[in-house]
Design an enzyme around this catalytic site. Sequence first.
Site, PDB file in Angstrom:
ATOM      1  N   LYS A 129     -10.859  -4.104  11.237  1.00  0.00           N
ATOM      2  CA  LYS A 129      -9.728  -3.704  12.072  1.00  0.00           C
ATOM      3  C   LYS A 129      -9.733  -4.439  13.415  1.00  0.00           C
ATOM      4  CE  LYS A 129      -7.375  -1.167   9.349  1.00  0.00           C
ATOM      5  NZ  LYS A 129      -6.031  -1.631   8.939  1.00  0.00           N
ATOM      6  N   GLY A 181       0.821  -1.212   0.000  1.00  0.00           N
ATOM      7  CA  GLY A 181       0.000   0.000   0.000  1.00  0.00           C
ATOM      8  C   GLY A 181       0.849   1.255   0.000  1.00  0.00           C
ATOM      9  N   ASP A 238       2.345  -1.825  -4.423  1.00  0.00           N
ATOM     10  CA  ASP A 238       0.951  -1.387  -4.420  1.00  0.00           C
ATOM     11  C   ASP A 238       0.234  -2.132  -5.534  1.00  0.00           C
ATOM     12  OD1 ASP A 238      -0.479   1.273  -3.028  1.00  0.00           O
ATOM     13  OD2 ASP A 238      -1.495   0.559  -4.840  1.00  0.00           O
ATOM     14  N   ASP A 294      -0.681  -7.395  -5.416  1.00  0.00           N
ATOM     15  CA  ASP A 294      -2.018  -7.477  -4.838  1.00  0.00           C
ATOM     16  C   ASP A 294      -1.895  -8.377  -3.613  1.00  0.00           C
ATOM     17  OD1 ASP A 294      -4.636  -8.007  -4.109  1.00  0.00           O
ATOM     18  OD2 ASP A 294      -5.338  -8.305  -6.169  1.00  0.00           O
ATOM     19  N   TYR A 334     -15.283  -1.346   7.943  1.00  0.00           N
ATOM     20  CA  TYR A 334     -13.876  -1.034   8.171  1.00  0.00           C
ATOM     21  C   TYR A 334     -13.500  -1.315   9.623  1.00  0.00           C
ATOM     22  CZ  TYR A 334      -9.593   1.774   8.531  1.00  0.00           C
ATOM     23  OH  TYR A 334      -8.298   2.201   8.753  1.00  0.00           O
ATOM     24  N   LEU A 357       1.475   3.456  -2.162  1.00  0.00           N
ATOM     25  CA  LEU A 357       1.004   4.635  -2.885  1.00  0.00           C
ATOM     26  C   LEU A 357      -0.142   5.331  -2.165  1.00  0.00           C
ATOM     27  CD1 LEU A 357       1.151   3.434  -6.606  1.00  0.00           C
ATOM     28  CD2 LEU A 357       2.970   4.268  -5.104  1.00  0.00           C
ATOM     29  N   GLY A 358      -0.477   4.851  -0.965  1.00  0.00           N
ATOM     30  CA  GLY A 358      -1.539   5.462  -0.182  1.00  0.00           C
ATOM     31  C   GLY A 358      -1.054   6.643   0.629  1.00  0.00           C
ATOM     32  N   GLN A 359      -1.979   7.204   1.450  1.00  0.00           N
ATOM     33  CA  GLN A 359      -1.681   8.417   2.197  1.00  0.00           C
ATOM     34  C   GLN A 359      -0.510   8.226   3.164  1.00  0.00           C
ATOM     35  OE1 GLN A 359      -4.531   9.675   5.169  1.00  0.00           O
ATOM     36  NE2 GLN A 359      -4.138  11.830   4.770  1.00  0.00           N
ATOM     37  N   ARG A 362      -1.785  -0.649  -7.511  1.00  0.00           N
ATOM     38  CA  ARG A 362      -1.620   0.276  -8.629  1.00  0.00           C
ATOM     39  C   ARG A 362      -0.163   0.244  -9.088  1.00  0.00           C
ATOM     40  NH1 ARG A 362      -3.492   5.593  -5.792  1.00  0.00           N
ATOM     41  NH2 ARG A 362      -2.616   4.457  -4.004  1.00  0.00           N
TER      42      ARG A 362
END
Length: 322
Positions: A149, A12, A38, A56, A145, A14-16, A40
Site C-alpha cells: 500500500k 475486485g 473480478d 485478472d 500488505y 465481488l469483494g467487500q 472470480r
Amino acid sequence: MVAGSKRILVTGALGQIGTVLTLELRRRYGDDRVVASDKRSQVPPELVGGPFVPLDVLDRPALEEAIRDQDIGTVYHLAALLSAVGEQHPQLCWRVNVDGLYNVLEIARQHDLRLFCPSSIAVFGPETPREQTPQETILRPTSMYGVTKVTGERLCEYYATRYGVDVRGIRYPGLISSETPPGGGTTDYAVEIFYEAVRCGRYTCFVRADTVLPMMYMPDAIRATLQLMAAPRSELRHHADFNLAALSFSAGELAAEIRKHLPGFECTFVPDYHQAIADSWPCSIDDTAARAEWGWRPEYDLATMTTDMLAKLAERQRRGTL
C-alpha cells in the site's frame, strides 16, 4: 463523475467494498453504465442486473481490451489481497497489489482514465504516532500488505505528478458492512462479531479486548469514496493517500455495545497472529486534509452503527440470506 458517454469499471467488484460500491454506482448512474469485474466469475444475485467481465488485473492485455471494448472512462481499482491473507501469501500479495496497480496506472496513462485506487491504515507502522496519526508521517509498515500500500501510494503520486493522471484514493480504516462478508483483513473481527452475535449469540475474537483501531461503517466509506471522486481536481493537494476517520473503539467496547441490544451475547478474546499486525496500526486518525480539501464528515458513530448493523443482519436472517 462520468464524462460524456464513458462508463465505469470496478475491479475486485465481488469483494467487500466492491459489491456495495458497484450497487451504489449503478443506482446513481444506471445499471448499464457500471461494469463489474473480478477474477472470480460467479456473480452474486445482487450484481446480475448489470454488465460483468471476468478479469485478472495481472493480465494487462485483457484488462486493456476490456477497458477499450467497454468504453471505460473511470476505474475504481479495488482488486487486492488484504492484510491477513497477504501475510499468508506475501509474494502473491505483491503481485496483485503492486503489479496489478501498475497495469491499471499504465492503461490510465495511455487512455486518459480517471482512477480511484484505495490505500489503507496498513501503510503505518510501529514508529508512526498511534494517536491522531497525521496525514504526513512515517510510513514503515511491518506487513506485506502495508508495504504494497505504501508502494501503491507512491506509484499513484508519481503518475499524478509525472503524467497528470487523475488518480485519487483514501487510506481506509477497518470497514464494517452488513451486506458483504469480510475478506481476510486484520479488522475482520469487527465485522464477524456482528454476524456471530446474530447467528449464535457468541464470538471468539482474535485480538485483545483492549485493542483499539480506526473503523468506519460501510455507508460512510462508500459516501466518502464518491464524494472524493466528485471533488474538483483543482481543490485537491493530495492524491491517493487521504487519511480518513470516523470511529475508534476497542474490541471490548464493541462487544459491550452489541450487548446493549443482545444482553445474552458472549464474547471471548483469544489473540492470534492478527494481534501483531493490529498492534502496529494507529488507534485514531487525523483526517484534517480530507475535511479541508473535499469536505469529508462521517455520519455514523459506534451507537448508530451498531443499531443499524444489528437491524440489517436480523432482517437478513429473517429472509434466510445471512
